[in-house]
Write a protein that holds these residues in place. Structure first.
Motif, PDB file in Angstrom:
ATOM      1  N   TRP A  22       0.948  -1.263  -0.125  1.00 55.24           N
ATOM      2  CA  TRP A  22       0.063  -0.143   0.090  1.00 55.24           C
ATOM      3  C   TRP A  22       0.809   1.313   0.033  1.00 55.24           C
ATOM      4  CZ3 TRP A  22      -4.444  -1.500  -1.535  1.00 55.24           C
ATOM      5  CH2 TRP A  22      -5.224  -2.580  -1.208  1.00 55.24           C
ATOM      6  N   ASN A  23       2.058   1.026   0.843  1.00 59.84           N
ATOM      7  CA  ASN A  23       3.091   2.345   0.508  1.00 59.84           C
ATOM      8  C   ASN A  23       3.262   2.798  -0.930  1.00 59.84           C
ATOM      9  OD1 ASN A  23       6.131   3.203   1.298  1.00 59.84           O
ATOM     10  ND2 ASN A  23       4.527   4.368   2.331  1.00 59.84           N
ATOM     11  N   SER A  57       1.281   5.296  -2.330  1.00 59.76           N
ATOM     12  CA  SER A  57       0.778   6.537  -1.309  1.00 59.76           C
ATOM     13  C   SER A  57       0.665   7.618  -1.980  1.00 59.76           C
ATOM     14  CB  SER A  57       2.076   6.730  -0.467  1.00 59.76           C
ATOM     15  OG  SER A  57       3.322   6.771  -1.063  1.00 59.76           O
ATOM     16  N   ALA A 106      -5.908   7.926  -0.984  1.00 63.13           N
ATOM     17  CA  ALA A 106      -6.489   6.665  -0.291  1.00 63.13           C
ATOM     18  C   ALA A 106      -8.011   6.205  -0.740  1.00 63.13           C
ATOM     19  CB  ALA A 106      -6.649   6.838   1.142  1.00 63.13           C
ATOM     20  N   THR A 156      -7.718   4.773  -4.229  1.00 61.05           N
ATOM     21  CA  THR A 156      -7.181   3.556  -4.056  1.00 61.05           C
ATOM     22  C   THR A 156      -8.384   2.398  -3.670  1.00 61.05           C
ATOM     23  OG1 THR A 156      -4.960   4.440  -3.543  1.00 61.05           O
ATOM     24  CG2 THR A 156      -5.406   2.102  -3.199  1.00 61.05           C
ATOM     25  N   ASN A 212      -0.579   5.108   4.356  1.00 62.02           N
ATOM     26  CA  ASN A 212       0.030   6.268   3.562  1.00 62.02           C
ATOM     27  C   ASN A 212       0.150   7.590   4.296  1.00 62.02           C
ATOM     28  OD1 ASN A 212       0.052   4.369   1.729  1.00 62.02           O
ATOM     29  ND2 ASN A 212      -1.745   5.049   0.660  1.00 62.02           N
ATOM     30  N   HIS A 213      -0.344   7.611   5.643  1.00 59.84           N
ATOM     31  CA  HIS A 213       0.067   8.680   6.263  1.00 59.84           C
ATOM     32  C   HIS A 213       0.882   8.756   7.775  1.00 59.84           C
ATOM     33  CE1 HIS A 213      -3.274  10.343   3.965  1.00 59.84           C
ATOM     34  NE2 HIS A 213      -3.123  11.510   4.178  1.00 59.84           N
TER      35      HIS A 213
END
Length: 302
Positions: A28-29, A32, A36, A39, A96-97
């Motif tokens: 998932w990174n 990024s 989100a 995605t 991603n955060h």
């Protein structure tokens, strides 16, 4: 009862599922740079395209259509769709955060939340060890909240949404694959409309950012369905106590990624909280093994 060779194969297959879940932050990174929510919408659409052929291959279209034509089943699965969709979105957003550590803590807490909800909603009586475990988990969260001055909402929202998802799914008699496909279908309608509007406005990432991003977005289907299928295959040859042990492989992998790959700080407050949570999980696991052994003895005698 499965043979030793079947159990060994089941263990390896189930471990692969938990490894995929635990190492998924790496995947998932790499997305990024994609919002989100976008995605998530791709994950839904591509997952449906992946799941339907599997349903056909496994000859489960009958139960799938039955679930779609039952108003009660459809109503329950609509609720679980909202819960699992929210859980997926929060997980992707958190990774991603820079909140990988909180996601790890959340999935360590998940079995304890399940025990807690069983006591509240199913009136299940907790053993002494389970009560102590829930108390330790509560102390860990309270300690972290006091030290940080804010509630670790990600670490609570992830396990509570997933635990409620599991609790409500008990109401309907549908298998994991059929249920997931129905839930994905319910999300796919608005997801397709959303992605279509993005493409029409020229704002979508797909086909505009490079082949690598396109393939990663399509691959979200594998990240969703493959570990579930592996888990279902492996779980058939394993005892509940074994599954209880290896389920901690996923949050452990995520925890190690947070520390050594994402370089998130592991301050004393987090260390204390994790120690309390791990102690609670040790108690729950010990209790599960004790219950399993008590139940196994009469079965062996019979």
């Amino acid at each position: 009862m499965p043979s030793r060779s079947e159990s060994a194969v089941g263990l390896l297959v189930a471990m692969q599922a938990f490894l995929i879940w635990g190492l998924s932050p790496l995947y998932w990174n790499h997305l990024s740079h994609v919002p989100a929510f976008e995605t998530l919408m791709h994950r839904v659409v591509w997952s449906l395209a992946f799941l339907v052929p599997i349903l056909v291959f496994q000859k489960k279209m009958g139960p799938f259509l039955k679930a779609l034509t039952s108003l009660r089943t459809l109503a329950v699965l609509t609720v679980t769709t909202c819960l699992v969709g929210g859980n997926w979105f929060l997980f992707i957003w958190s990774i991603n955060h820079g909140h990988v550590m909180q996601t790890s803590l959340g999935y360590y807490i998940n079995p304890l939340v399940t025990v807690f909800l069983g006591m509240i909603f199913l009136k299940e009586r907790l053993t002494t060890r389970q009560k102590i475990a829930v108390l330790l988990a509560g102390l860990g969260v309270a300690w972290l909240t006091i030290d940080y001055g804010t509630l670790p909402w990600i670490s609570l929202a992830l396990p509570f949404s997933f635990a409620f998802y599991g609790l409500i799914r008990k109401v309907v008699d549908v298998g994991p694959l059929v249920g997931l496909t129905v839930e994905t279908l319910l999300m796919a309608v608005p997801a397709t409309l959303y992605l279509g509007n993005l493409a029409a406005a020229g704002d979508g990432v797909f086909l505009h950012t490079g082949v690598a991003t396109d393939l990663l977005l399509m691959g979200t289907a594998l990240m969703t369905a493959l570990p579930l299928l592996l888990f279902n295959l492996g779980a058939k040859a394993l005892t509940l106590s074994t599954i209880g042990f290896i389920q901690y492989l996923a949050p452990t992998c995520t925890f190690l990624l947070a520390v050594f790959y994402f370089k998130e700080p592991l301050d004393p407050s987090l260390v204390r909280t994790f120690l309390l949570i791990w102690s609670a999980l040790a108690l729950v696991t010990w209790d599960s093994i004790a219950v399993y052994r008590r139940q196994a003895k009469p079965a062996e005698a019979a």
